[in-house]
Design a protein around this motif. Structure first.
Motif, PDB file in Angstrom:
ATOM      1  N   ILE A  20      10.989  13.855   1.437  1.00  0.00           N
ATOM      2  CA  ILE A  20      12.021  13.660   0.406  1.00  0.00           C
ATOM      3  C   ILE A  20      13.214  14.557   0.742  1.00  0.00           C
ATOM      4  O   ILE A  20      13.063  15.626   1.337  1.00  0.00           O
ATOM      5  N   ASN A  21      14.428  14.073   0.384  1.00  0.00           N
ATOM      6  CA  ASN A  21      15.649  14.829   0.679  1.00  0.00           C
ATOM      7  C   ASN A  21      15.702  16.119  -0.132  1.00  0.00           C
ATOM      8  O   ASN A  21      15.063  16.222  -1.179  1.00  0.00           O
ATOM      9  N   LYS A  22      16.536  17.037   0.309  1.00  0.00           N
ATOM     10  CA  LYS A  22      16.829  18.238  -0.493  1.00  0.00           C
ATOM     11  C   LYS A  22      17.397  17.790  -1.824  1.00  0.00           C
ATOM     12  O   LYS A  22      18.146  16.807  -1.874  1.00  0.00           O
ATOM     13  N   ASP A  43       0.855  -1.189   0.000  1.00  0.00           N
ATOM     14  CA  ASP A  43       0.000   0.000   0.000  1.00  0.00           C
ATOM     15  C   ASP A  43       0.892   1.239   0.000  1.00  0.00           C
ATOM     16  O   ASP A  43       1.708   1.418   0.912  1.00  0.00           O
ATOM     17  N   VAL A  44       0.745   2.068  -0.995  1.00  0.00           N
ATOM     18  CA  VAL A  44       1.604   3.259  -1.077  1.00  0.00           C
ATOM     19  C   VAL A  44       1.403   4.193   0.121  1.00  0.00           C
ATOM     20  O   VAL A  44       2.314   4.923   0.494  1.00  0.00           O
ATOM     21  N   TYR A  45       0.225   4.129   0.720  1.00  0.00           N
ATOM     22  CA  TYR A  45      -0.034   5.025   1.862  1.00  0.00           C
ATOM     23  C   TYR A  45       0.734   4.591   3.109  1.00  0.00           C
ATOM     24  O   TYR A  45       0.902   5.374   4.038  1.00  0.00           O
ATOM     25  N   ALA A  46       1.194   3.338   3.111  1.00  0.00           N
ATOM     26  CA  ALA A  46       1.946   2.840   4.266  1.00  0.00           C
ATOM     27  C   ALA A  46       3.451   3.013   4.055  1.00  0.00           C
ATOM     28  O   ALA A  46       4.240   2.757   4.963  1.00  0.00           O
ATOM     29  N   PHE A  47       3.842   3.440   2.860  1.00  0.00           N
ATOM     30  CA  PHE A  47       5.267   3.576   2.547  1.00  0.00           C
ATOM     31  C   PHE A  47       5.809   4.865   3.169  1.00  0.00           C
ATOM     32  O   PHE A  47       5.135   5.896   3.126  1.00  0.00           O
ATOM     33  N   ASP A  48       7.020   4.780   3.716  1.00  0.00           N
ATOM     34  CA  ASP A  48       7.559   5.942   4.428  1.00  0.00           C
ATOM     35  C   ASP A  48       9.000   6.290   4.085  1.00  0.00           C
ATOM     36  O   ASP A  48       9.468   7.350   4.468  1.00  0.00           O
ATOM     37  N   ASN A  49       9.719   5.397   3.383  1.00  0.00           N
ATOM     38  CA  ASN A  49      11.177   5.574   3.274  1.00  0.00           C
ATOM     39  C   ASN A  49      11.594   6.491   2.116  1.00  0.00           C
ATOM     40  O   ASN A  49      12.441   6.133   1.302  1.00  0.00           O
ATOM     41  N   TYR A  50      10.993   7.664   2.074  1.00  0.00           N
ATOM     42  CA  TYR A  50      11.278   8.569   0.959  1.00  0.00           C
ATOM     43  C   TYR A  50      12.713   9.090   0.973  1.00  0.00           C
ATOM     44  O   TYR A  50      13.243   9.493  -0.058  1.00  0.00           O
TER      45      TYR A  50
END
Ligand SMILES: C[S@@+](CC[C@H](N)C(=O)[O-])C[C@H]1O[C@@H](n2cnc3c(N)ncnc32)[C@H](O)[C@@H]1O
Length: 189
Positions: free
Chosen positions: A125-127, A85-92
């Motif tokens: 998301i990173n800079k 589930d994309v909504y559960a993804f966090d490791n941006y």
């Protein structure tokens, strides 16, 4: 069974990727880590991995992910498929580019969770990370997208804001349609 499993009995359901999307990422450097949220059958993930990106595609359709992986294994691409589930993804923070193509619709029932997702990506998301969103250009969708990124409070630069046309053809019935889309790419500063 995920909603799209039955549709993906048709291979290449959505056809070719937008040439503008592929053209943009062909010239873009460096070709880093890219995550494709709601990658479906890998229409974009496969093409981007062929360009040299290290791609992860997530979708809740096992059928779509299996089709993508079988092409990736045959060609030896740097492409990982995850059923989830994309909504559960966090490791941006692990990715240089986040892609959402035809994944957001901003229908009333989904508006809050979809705009919350964009807000989360923008903040995490990173800079120098890119967010690339292809979305139907109907009603207020593009305005909602732009306002959501603006309201996230991040400092960003718009790299691309291009009108697209999506041509759909049902090969069995011959039904054809044209839909206006927008490709919006921002870079977090
Ligand atoms: C219209 S398709 C677009 C597929 C692909 N991005 C493309 O452009 O070819 C939307 C995709 O989002 C996936 N999807 C929708 N909600 C999802 C969720 N919560 N988690 C994972 N995938 C989801 C669907 O299974 C479907 O494959």
């Amino acid at each position: 069974m995920a909603d799209y499993d039955k549709y993906y009995e048709t291979e290449d359901l959505f056809g070719e990727p937008f040439s503008e999307l592929i053209g943009y990422f062909k010239q873009f450097e460096p070709k880093g880590n890219l995550i494709d949220l709601g990658c479906g059958q890998g229409r974009d993930s496969i093409s981007l991995a062929r360009l040299g990106y290290n791609v992860t595609g997530i979708d809740n359709s096992q059928v779509g992910i299996d089709q993508m992986i079988s092409i990736s294994e045959r060609e030896g691409l740097k492409l990982t498929g995850l059923v989830g589930d994309v909504y559960a993804f966090d490791n941006y923070q692990d990715f240089d580019i986040v892609l959402l193509d035809s994944m957001l619709h901003f229908e009333k029932r989904d508006l809050k969770r979809e705009t919350d997702l964009i807000d989360k990506i923008a903040k995490r998301i990173n800079k120098n990370g890119l967010i690339c969103i292809c979305i139907q250009d109907t009603g207020k969708k593009v305005k909602i997208l732009k306002d959501t990124i603006d309201n996230s409070g991040i400092d960003y630069e718009v790299l691309n804001d291009t009108p697209l046309v999506y041509n759909y053809e049902d090969k069995e019935s011959g039904y054809k349609s044209e839909t206006k889309y927008c490709m919006y790419i921002v870079k977090k500063k």
